[in-house]
Design a protein around this motif. Structure first.
Motif, PDB file in Angstrom:
ATOM      1  N   LEU A  72       0.751  -0.904   0.108  1.00 33.89           N
ATOM      2  CA  LEU A  72      -0.276   0.052  -0.270  1.00 33.89           C
ATOM      3  C   LEU A  72       1.110   0.783   0.276  1.00 33.89           C
ATOM      4  CD1 LEU A  72      -2.861  -0.864   2.794  1.00 33.89           C
ATOM      5  CD2 LEU A  72      -2.729  -1.229   0.031  1.00 33.89           C
ATOM      6  N   ILE A  73       0.722   2.322  -0.669  1.00 32.60           N
ATOM      7  CA  ILE A  73       1.452   3.277  -0.922  1.00 32.60           C
ATOM      8  C   ILE A  73       0.238   4.404  -0.935  1.00 32.60           C
ATOM      9  CG2 ILE A  73       3.035   4.930  -2.134  1.00 32.60           C
ATOM     10  CD1 ILE A  73       3.576   1.782  -4.018  1.00 32.60           C
ATOM     11  N   ASP A  74       0.754   5.662   0.548  1.00 32.59           N
ATOM     12  CA  ASP A  74      -0.562   6.641   0.433  1.00 32.59           C
ATOM     13  C   ASP A  74       0.147   7.293   0.290  1.00 32.59           C
ATOM     14  OD1 ASP A  74       1.815   7.875   1.739  1.00 32.59           O
ATOM     15  OD2 ASP A  74       1.237   8.094   3.632  1.00 32.59           O
ATOM     16  N   GLU A  75      -1.374   8.499  -0.368  1.00 28.18           N
ATOM     17  CA  GLU A  75      -1.217   9.491  -1.287  1.00 28.18           C
ATOM     18  C   GLU A  75       0.145  10.689  -1.356  1.00 28.18           C
ATOM     19  OE1 GLU A  75      -4.526  11.368   0.740  1.00 28.18           O
ATOM     20  OE2 GLU A  75      -5.729  11.420  -1.580  1.00 28.18           O
ATOM     21  N   ASN A  76       1.070  10.330  -0.004  1.00 28.69           N
ATOM     22  CA  ASN A  76       2.346  11.060  -0.717  1.00 28.69           C
ATOM     23  C   ASN A  76       3.428  10.263  -0.473  1.00 28.69           C
ATOM     24  OD1 ASN A  76       0.823  13.444   0.590  1.00 28.69           O
ATOM     25  ND2 ASN A  76       1.408  11.716   3.352  1.00 28.69           N
ATOM     26  N   GLY A  77       3.199   9.149  -1.048  1.00 31.57           N
ATOM     27  CA  GLY A  77       4.149   8.110  -1.429  1.00 31.57           C
ATOM     28  C   GLY A  77       4.679   7.320  -0.673  1.00 31.57           C
ATOM     29  N   THR A  78       4.307   7.311   0.590  1.00 33.70           N
ATOM     30  CA  THR A  78       5.299   6.468   1.957  1.00 33.70           C
ATOM     31  C   THR A  78       4.271   4.921   1.986  1.00 33.70           C
ATOM     32  OG1 THR A  78       5.402   8.445   3.311  1.00 33.70           O
ATOM     33  CG2 THR A  78       5.053   6.518   3.914  1.00 33.70           C
ATOM     34  N   PHE A  79       5.201   3.704   1.721  1.00 31.94           N
ATOM     35  CA  PHE A  79       5.206   2.775   1.711  1.00 31.94           C
ATOM     36  C   PHE A  79       4.098   2.428   3.034  1.00 31.94           C
ATOM     37  CE2 PHE A  79       7.115   2.482  -2.064  1.00 31.94           C
ATOM     38  CZ  PHE A  79       7.231   0.940  -2.796  1.00 31.94           C
ATOM     39  N   ILE A  80       3.280   1.425   2.982  1.00 31.55           N
ATOM     40  CA  ILE A  80       2.976   1.462   4.689  1.00 31.55           C
ATOM     41  C   ILE A  80       2.975   0.004   4.463  1.00 31.55           C
ATOM     42  CG2 ILE A  80       0.792   0.833   5.789  1.00 31.55           C
ATOM     43  CD1 ILE A  80      -0.316   3.344   4.248  1.00 31.55           C
ATOM     44  N   LYS A  81       3.840  -0.757   5.245  1.00 29.27           N
ATOM     45  CA  LYS A  81       5.010  -1.150   5.952  1.00 29.27           C
ATOM     46  C   LYS A  81       3.754  -2.566   6.743  1.00 29.27           C
ATOM     47  CE  LYS A  81       8.843  -0.602   4.262  1.00 29.27           C
ATOM     48  NZ  LYS A  81      10.708  -1.491   4.540  1.00 29.27           N
ATOM     49  N   PRO A  82       3.064  -4.076   5.834  1.00 31.34           N
ATOM     50  CA  PRO A  82       2.390  -4.444   7.133  1.00 31.34           C
ATOM     51  C   PRO A  82       3.330  -4.974   8.093  1.00 31.34           C
ATOM     52  CG  PRO A  82       3.229  -5.957   5.488  1.00 31.34           C
ATOM     53  CD  PRO A  82       3.516  -4.570   5.058  1.00 31.34           C
ATOM     54  N   GLU A  83       2.929  -5.643   9.217  1.00 31.87           N
ATOM     55  CA  GLU A  83       3.741  -6.031  10.605  1.00 31.87           C
ATOM     56  C   GLU A  83       3.573  -7.821   9.970  1.00 31.87           C
ATOM     57  OE1 GLU A  83       4.210  -4.648  13.521  1.00 31.87           O
ATOM     58  OE2 GLU A  83       4.225  -3.279  12.735  1.00 31.87           O
TER      59      GLU A  83
END
Length: 121
Positions: A72-83
């Protein structure tokens, strides 16, 4: 990696997504477009969502033939890493299910016309 292979994998991911998810759920995600791509040397499907819980890019990549990796990559381009792992690929070989059948009729087909798994390309 061959373009045709990436396209085939992306189409398979899309088909599985639509085949296993209710259309009302897919509509609620606000999907804008699908793009076949390559990510970390893996064929992938990338699409933009504008949902209630998440807005950004979803990237689903086939890691070998074992499982899917979902990013998942948010609107700011930051990757959301799952646990922990967040995607699985379940598959069974038909031969593993023969013992469940009352009867079985094997037949022969022309391999080039009837057998085309994506993972063997």
């Amino acid at each position: 990696m061959e373009k045709e292979y990436i396209m085939d994998v992306a189409q398979t991911i899309k088909s599985q997504l639509f085949g296993t998810t209710e259309i009302s759920v897919l509509m609620s995600w606000g999907i804008e477009k699908f793009i076949a791509t390559e990510y970390k040397d893996m064929p992938a499907l990338k699409f933009k969502v504008n949902g209630r819980l998440f807005t950004g890019i979803v990237l689903i990549a086939l890691n070998g033939s074992d499982y899917y990796e979902i990013y998942l990559i948010d609107e700011n381009g930051t990757f959301i890493k799952p646990e922990e792992p967040n995607g699985y690929k379940f598959e069974s070989l038909i031969l593993d299910m023969i013992h469940l059948l009352d009867t079985c009729l094997p037949y022969e087909v022309v391999r080039e016309k009837e057998f085309a798994p994506v993972k063997n390309k």
